[in-house]
Design a protein around this motif. Structure first.
Motif, PDB file in Angstrom:
ATOM      1  N   ALA A   6       0.851  -1.192   0.000  1.00 47.57           N
ATOM      2  CA  ALA A   6       0.000   0.000   0.000  1.00 47.57           C
ATOM      3  C   ALA A   6       0.886   1.241   0.000  1.00 47.57           C
ATOM      4  O   ALA A   6       0.723   2.160   0.800  1.00 47.57           O
ATOM      5  CB  ALA A   6      -0.954  -0.010   1.189  1.00 47.57           C
ATOM      6  N   CYS A   7       1.822   1.257  -0.928  1.00 44.38           N
ATOM      7  CA  CYS A   7       2.869   2.288  -0.946  1.00 44.38           C
ATOM      8  C   CYS A   7       2.363   3.649  -1.391  1.00 44.38           C
ATOM      9  O   CYS A   7       3.066   4.654  -1.247  1.00 44.38           O
ATOM     10  CB  CYS A   7       4.030   1.845  -1.840  1.00 44.38           C
ATOM     11  SG  CYS A   7       3.606   1.709  -3.601  1.00 44.38           S
ATOM     12  N   GLY A   8       1.161   3.709  -1.955  1.00 42.22           N
ATOM     13  CA  GLY A   8       0.611   4.999  -2.368  1.00 42.22           C
ATOM     14  C   GLY A   8       1.477   5.694  -3.398  1.00 42.22           C
ATOM     15  O   GLY A   8       1.901   5.091  -4.391  1.00 42.22           O
ATOM     16  N   THR A   9       1.770   6.952  -3.160  1.00 42.75           N
ATOM     17  CA  THR A   9       2.574   7.738  -4.099  1.00 42.75           C
ATOM     18  C   THR A   9       4.075   7.563  -3.888  1.00 42.75           C
ATOM     19  O   THR A   9       4.872   8.322  -4.440  1.00 42.75           O
ATOM     20  CB  THR A   9       2.221   9.232  -4.006  1.00 42.75           C
ATOM     21  OG1 THR A   9       2.536   9.708  -2.693  1.00 42.75           O
ATOM     22  CG2 THR A   9       0.750   9.465  -4.295  1.00 42.75           C
ATOM     23  N   GLY A  10       4.456   6.588  -3.084  1.00 43.99           N
ATOM     24  CA  GLY A  10       5.866   6.226  -2.979  1.00 43.99           C
ATOM     25  C   GLY A  10       6.718   7.077  -2.065  1.00 43.99           C
ATOM     26  O   GLY A  10       7.950   6.989  -2.106  1.00 43.99           O
TER      27      GLY A  10
END
Length: 255
Positions: A51-55
């Motif tokens: 669930a890294c999203g935008t990193g």
């Protein structure tokens, strides 16, 4: 839950999030529990950022010397993450997968689910499946670290609250209501985003659902998935949760 439009607002809205605290906490836990039995001493530790999203965290871990792999369900979030990593010259592979159905990514020394992302799983079975899939992707002795909202935060802090921000270029109204399931909350968000070219604000509606569980339940699921629970901490500190703790960290090791 959809992040199609929200993905492009996320970094601005989360600009004050304590990302460096997550990195510090993970590094301290690695130091506390010594070298991992599954890691290769001559190579960087491999970390799976779920669930890294935008990193944002993926990039920070990479800069700290970890070999990072990022995974998220949202294609839009991953597009932002990849663009960000490329701009900083970071070689981070990103994959679009559901963490409850994780497959084919190899073995890692550390796996993390941060920023209360686990709370977005709606059912008990999804949490159970996620723990199981994480176990499959960890080396023997590898660490699994995740944080969730406490029962106190879901049931006392969030419920029946309205939050608002009046700012440029993004304003929002955020209402929280009790969810249908125990210890769950529904977030209704209205964003007003400035379109400078058109000279007007666009309105974007988002609906987010979060659910948490008692410590005993998370502990039992970890044991069933083949983990030994090493520690439970609160609010980025190496202390046991208190009655008013809001973020609970679980540190477990693959048996």
């Amino acid at each position: 839950m959809s992040y199609e439009q929200f993905a492009y607002l996320y970094d601005e809205l989360m600009s004050e999030a304590p990302y460096d605290e997550w990195v510090r906490f993970v590094k301290e836990k690695l130091e506390n529990y010594g070298s991992l039995s599954g890691s290769r001493s001559t190579e960087p530790l491999r970390i799976l950022d779920l669930a890294c999203g935008t990193g944002e965290l993926s990039a920070r871990f990479a800069k700290e010397g970890f070999q990072v792999t990022g995974v998220d369900l949202s294609e839009d979030m991953l597009m932002v993450a990849k663009k960000k990593a490329d701009a900083e010259g970071l070689a981070i592979p990103f994959y679009q997968q559901d963490m409850a159905e994780l497959e084919g990514l190899g073995l890692f020394d550390v796996a993390g689910i941060f920023c209360d992302s686990l709370n977005y799983l709606k059912s008990e079975q999804e949490v159970v499946d996620t723990f199981s899939r994480v176990s499959v992707h960890l080396n023997q002795g590898g660490l699994f670290i995740f944080d969730v909202h406490s029962l106190y935060k879901v049931n006392e802090v969030f419920l029946e609250r309205t939050y608002a921000l009046n700012d440029d270029p993004i304003s929002y109204i955020w209402n929280s209501f009790p969810g249908e399931e125990p210890n769950s909350v529904e977030h209704e968000l209205s964003f007003f985003v400035l379109d400078e070219n058109a000279g007007k604000y666009d309105r974007i509606e988002e609906f987010h659902y979060q659910r948490t569980f008692p410590t005993e339940q998370y502990s039992a699921w970890l044991d069933e998935a083949g983990f030994k629970l090493l520690d439970i901490n609160a609010d980025f500190e190496h202390i046991a949760p208190q009655a008013d703790s809001e973020r609970i960290f679980y540190i477990a090791q693959k048996k």
